[in-house]
Write a protein that holds these residues in place. Structure first.
Motif, PDB file in Angstrom:
ATOM      1  N   ALA A   2       0.713  -1.195  -0.075  1.00 32.90           N
ATOM      2  CA  ALA A   2      -0.135   0.073  -0.070  1.00 32.90           C
ATOM      3  C   ALA A   2       1.021   1.247   0.162  1.00 32.90           C
ATOM      4  CB  ALA A   2      -0.903  -0.166   1.172  1.00 32.90           C
ATOM      5  N   ASP A 121       7.907  -7.293   2.117  1.00 32.02           N
ATOM      6  CA  ASP A 121       6.691  -7.032   2.702  1.00 32.02           C
ATOM      7  C   ASP A 121       6.865  -6.178   4.075  1.00 32.02           C
ATOM      8  OD1 ASP A 121       3.915  -6.840   2.736  1.00 32.02           O
ATOM      9  OD2 ASP A 121       3.512  -8.742   3.542  1.00 32.02           O
TER      10      ASP A 121
ATOM     11  N   VAL B  45       6.823 -12.296  -1.001  1.00 33.85           N
ATOM     12  CA  VAL B  45       6.720 -12.574   0.202  1.00 33.85           C
ATOM     13  C   VAL B  45       5.483 -11.845   0.905  1.00 33.85           C
ATOM     14  CG1 VAL B  45       8.208 -11.092   1.196  1.00 33.85           C
ATOM     15  CG2 VAL B  45       7.663 -12.919   2.619  1.00 33.85           C
ATOM     16  N   ASP B  46       4.518 -12.535   1.761  1.00 37.97           N
ATOM     17  CA  ASP B  46       3.539 -11.744   2.153  1.00 37.97           C
ATOM     18  C   ASP B  46       3.473 -12.366   3.472  1.00 37.97           C
ATOM     19  OD1 ASP B  46       1.695  -9.817   0.724  1.00 37.97           O
ATOM     20  OD2 ASP B  46       1.912 -11.784  -0.771  1.00 37.97           O
ATOM     21  N   THR B  47       3.321 -11.281   4.468  1.00 33.09           N
ATOM     22  CA  THR B  47       3.264 -11.581   5.893  1.00 33.09           C
ATOM     23  C   THR B  47       1.867 -11.243   6.614  1.00 33.09           C
ATOM     24  OG1 THR B  47       5.494 -10.943   6.355  1.00 33.09           O
ATOM     25  CG2 THR B  47       4.052 -10.760   8.326  1.00 33.09           C
ATOM     26  N   VAL B  49      -0.273 -11.082  10.031  1.00 35.21           N
ATOM     27  CA  VAL B  49      -0.238 -10.794  11.595  1.00 35.21           C
ATOM     28  C   VAL B  49      -1.544 -10.811  12.218  1.00 35.21           C
ATOM     29  CG1 VAL B  49       0.814  -9.323  13.255  1.00 35.21           C
ATOM     30  CG2 VAL B  49       1.738  -9.076  11.290  1.00 35.21           C
ATOM     31  N   VAL B  52      -4.320  -8.375  13.013  1.00 38.99           N
ATOM     32  CA  VAL B  52      -4.011  -7.127  11.979  1.00 38.99           C
ATOM     33  C   VAL B  52      -4.764  -7.760  10.612  1.00 38.99           C
ATOM     34  CG1 VAL B  52      -2.442  -5.722  10.633  1.00 38.99           C
ATOM     35  CG2 VAL B  52      -1.862  -6.380  13.121  1.00 38.99           C
ATOM     36  N   HIS B  53      -4.201  -8.933  10.118  1.00 37.17           N
ATOM     37  CA  HIS B  53      -4.531  -9.494   8.920  1.00 37.17           C
ATOM     38  C   HIS B  53      -5.358 -10.437   8.843  1.00 37.17           C
ATOM     39  CE1 HIS B  53      -0.579  -7.575   8.461  1.00 37.17           C
ATOM     40  NE2 HIS B  53      -0.951  -7.205   7.282  1.00 37.17           N
ATOM     41  N   THR B 128       2.853 -14.822  13.815  1.00 33.52           N
ATOM     42  CA  THR B 128       2.900 -14.104  12.653  1.00 33.52           C
ATOM     43  C   THR B 128       3.520 -15.070  11.594  1.00 33.52           C
ATOM     44  OG1 THR B 128       3.979 -12.261  13.936  1.00 33.52           O
ATOM     45  CG2 THR B 128       4.578 -12.021  11.676  1.00 33.52           C
ATOM     46  N   ASP B 213      -5.134  -4.345  -1.963  1.00 28.52           N
ATOM     47  CA  ASP B 213      -5.246  -3.245  -0.851  1.00 28.52           C
ATOM     48  C   ASP B 213      -6.577  -2.444  -1.548  1.00 28.52           C
ATOM     49  OD1 ASP B 213      -3.091  -3.850   0.526  1.00 28.52           O
ATOM     50  OD2 ASP B 213      -2.054  -2.949  -0.934  1.00 28.52           O
ATOM     51  N   GLN B 217      -6.924   1.581  -5.605  1.00 28.04           N
ATOM     52  CA  GLN B 217      -5.409   1.954  -5.210  1.00 28.04           C
ATOM     53  C   GLN B 217      -4.451   1.001  -5.884  1.00 28.04           C
ATOM     54  OE1 GLN B 217      -4.686   2.249  -0.867  1.00 28.04           O
ATOM     55  NE2 GLN B 217      -2.846   0.928  -0.834  1.00 28.04           N
ATOM     56  N   HIS B 221      -1.138   1.920  -8.656  1.00 24.05           N
ATOM     57  CA  HIS B 221       0.338   1.428  -8.874  1.00 24.05           C
ATOM     58  C   HIS B 221       0.488   1.320 -10.250  1.00 24.05           C
ATOM     59  CE1 HIS B 221       1.046   1.379  -4.578  1.00 24.05           C
ATOM     60  NE2 HIS B 221       0.115   0.210  -4.458  1.00 24.05           N
ATOM     61  N   TYR B 304      -6.546   0.111   1.627  1.00 26.01           N
ATOM     62  CA  TYR B 304      -6.025  -0.529   2.942  1.00 26.01           C
ATOM     63  C   TYR B 304      -4.388  -0.125   3.156  1.00 26.01           C
ATOM     64  CZ  TYR B 304      -4.488  -3.302   6.926  1.00 26.01           C
ATOM     65  OH  TYR B 304      -3.810  -3.479   8.011  1.00 26.01           O
ATOM     66  N   ARG B 305      -4.307   0.952   3.927  1.00 23.93           N
ATOM     67  CA  ARG B 305      -2.882   1.245   4.264  1.00 23.93           C
ATOM     68  C   ARG B 305      -2.358   0.549   5.558  1.00 23.93           C
ATOM     69  NH1 ARG B 305      -0.638   6.032   2.223  1.00 23.93           N
ATOM     70  NH2 ARG B 305      -1.837   6.956   0.586  1.00 23.93           N
ATOM     71  N   HIS B 306      -1.089   0.079   5.205  1.00 19.64           N
ATOM     72  CA  HIS B 306      -0.508  -0.846   6.335  1.00 19.64           C
ATOM     73  C   HIS B 306       0.322  -0.018   7.546  1.00 19.64           C
ATOM     74  CE1 HIS B 306      -0.728  -4.532   3.840  1.00 19.64           C
ATOM     75  NE2 HIS B 306      -0.917  -3.677   2.918  1.00 19.64           N
ATOM     76  N   PHE B 307       0.371   1.319   7.258  1.00 19.89           N
ATOM     77  CA  PHE B 307       0.751   2.128   8.396  1.00 19.89           C
ATOM     78  C   PHE B 307      -0.133   3.373   8.355  1.00 19.89           C
ATOM     79  CE2 PHE B 307       4.807  -0.309   7.983  1.00 19.89           C
ATOM     80  CZ  PHE B 307       4.821  -0.518   9.323  1.00 19.89           C
TER      81      PHE B 307
END
Lengths: 307, 307
Positions: A2, A121, B45-47, B49, B52-53, B128, B213, B217, B221, B304-307
């Motif tokens: 994102a 990621d 790679v995808d994480t 948590v 959160v996810h 995680t 996301d 959005q 990209h 979706y913004r991860h931060f």
């Protein structure tokens, strides 16, 4: 990835992404890597969790360096040449100061070990770092754990036990002379993956492993995978001057035999072969099973158990 | 990998490790993969948590399935064929029940998506999960985000917005008819990476991305990487019957345009090319920059913004 996340990655990490095997790096759905003809891909992942694998007050630069070094060590243990790396980073918040220092350490390690950072990621959560490394090796030449045979000699690189002693210094369990203390802390925080030794192993070593959980425990994996026993002679262990400055010989041996985090290589060699420079003979492969080390009787031999 | 950890991995995951590209799987310092001649390696790679996810009360089987599916989606977006996967798993404790169910889901996904599990790392810490996927593609044929050109048509696979609606159902923000609810929850927990569509894209699509996301959005990209603008016609969005059962048309569009977690593919195609079956045209590429969608005025477009 994102918006904010993407900018964050681009800002801090995109400088480390160039290399001869990199077709497409950070910034697309996936990275694209070139594996030379006649070669296989070697890959491994290591996760470091704050408070478990590194202290909460560790310098972020050291954490960054260490997590790449630790992962790269597995490439060395296979005899692979480094190709690239990816980073899965979970952080409680986007702390620019932390990220800047952390990325410095990542960059130093990526540069030192020829591992361009090609993707990753970033997610929000408890601080956890997973580094995946990629290497290449000529087809069929990867050095496995399963090739040791009775009669082979056992060697270790460097001076095992230093990282465990460094952790003791870090945790104030031991206060050596300042020079020794600094050296041991460096060995804990900035391990050297033995990539240069590793690429010399294919065709020479019958088996190899990197020492992450303790010498005896990791040799136990070679013994189990190879279906034989390994005998270690503690008096032949190459110990650093810093480690030997500890007054208790039993403690020195405990660190060298059961301490983790060294990231040295343990290898076995048929008797007619010579190891590359940098290895010390410490034992032999026998018929049987398990790892035997007389000096280790009474030591806690379990090494590091993750659960 | 240490003792208990190693046994744990071997017990739960080693059954999923066989595949045509696997030279050496779980149990050594690293995995060894074979990349066919003339092909490049694609990796992502995808994480995920916990909290959160995925919700803390999610079924471990669904979590396992979903984390592999989410990562595999990035291979689809590059046009790559699946080769293998690795798993970095951080867990607060070795909970055999959780692991058993989780590994069931991992196994289902590895089998469904032709992604043998060839390695990993398990560590102790907050829950995680990082999944790294590996695919292969003919040299130079990876579909990037940067190839869209003015005049291209924009397509999406499947029915976007379902996963966001599923999350609303999960969080009791909406109670649709039971059949619709079950369908939407399934779309959230068990997304289908569009691998079969993906492998048909090289040589046809000018750009591709997977919708993780939010449609607007993620199309942003492509627009940014390609240096052009994208116009989306909301009335052309293919919406599922379940999504359309929501009484508020604006909410339907909000989910379809800005909801995350769909893992559908968005692609652009030169006008003279036809997409594989399963794609619906939703807009066009123009000169300019950014993503335009009149119906989206007033919607929260950030995704979706991860931060």
């Amino acid at each position: 990835m994102a918006g904010g996340e993407f900018e964050l990655i681009a800002r801090h990490f995109s400088a480390f992404g160039r290399g001869p095997g990199v077709v497409l790096g950070v910034g697309d759905d996936a990275a694209v890597l070139s594996v030379p003809e006649g070669c296989e891909l070697v890959t491994s992942v290591d996760t470091l969790v704050e408070g478990v694998h590194f202290p909460e007050d560790a310098f972020p630069e050291d954490i960054g360096y260490r997590c790449v070094a630790v992962a790269a060590s597995d490439l060395a243990a296979m005899g692979a040449s480094p190709l690239a790396t990816t980073l899965a980073l979970t952080l409680p918040e986007a702390d620019d100061f932390w990220l800047h220092a952390f990325s410095e350490g990542i960059g130093q390690a990526c540069s030192a070990f020829h591992l361009p950072l090609v993707g990753g990621d970033t997610t929000r959560g408890p601080r956890t770092i997973s580094v995946q490394v990629f290497g290449v090796i000529e087809r069929g030449r990867a050095v496995r754990r399963s090739g040791a045979r009775p009669g082979d000699a056992v060697f270790v690189s460097g001076t095992p036990g230093d990282a465990a002693a460094g952790l003791a210094v870090l945790q104030s369990r031991w206060q050596p002379e300042p020079d020794h203390g600094e050296y041991l802390l460096g060995r804990y925080y900035r391990p050297t993956p033995r990539l240069v030794l590793g690429v010399q192993l294919p065709g020479i070593a019958s088996a190899a492993i990197d020492v992450s959980d303790g010498l005896l425990q990791d040799l136990g994996h070679i013994a189990a995978a190879s279906g034989c026993a390994i005998e270690i002679l503690a008096e032949q262990l190459p110990l650093s001057a810093a480690l030997q400055s500890h007054p208790d010989r039993q403690q020195q041996l405990a660190w060298a035999l059961s301490g983790g985090d060294d990231y040295e290589l343990c290898i076995t060699l048929p008797q007619d072969r010579r190891p590359p420079g940098g290895f010390t003979r410490i034992g032999s492969v026998r018929e049987g099973q398990g790892v035997v080390c007389e000096a280790a009787a009474g030591l806690e031999q379990a090494g590091y158990r993750h659960f």
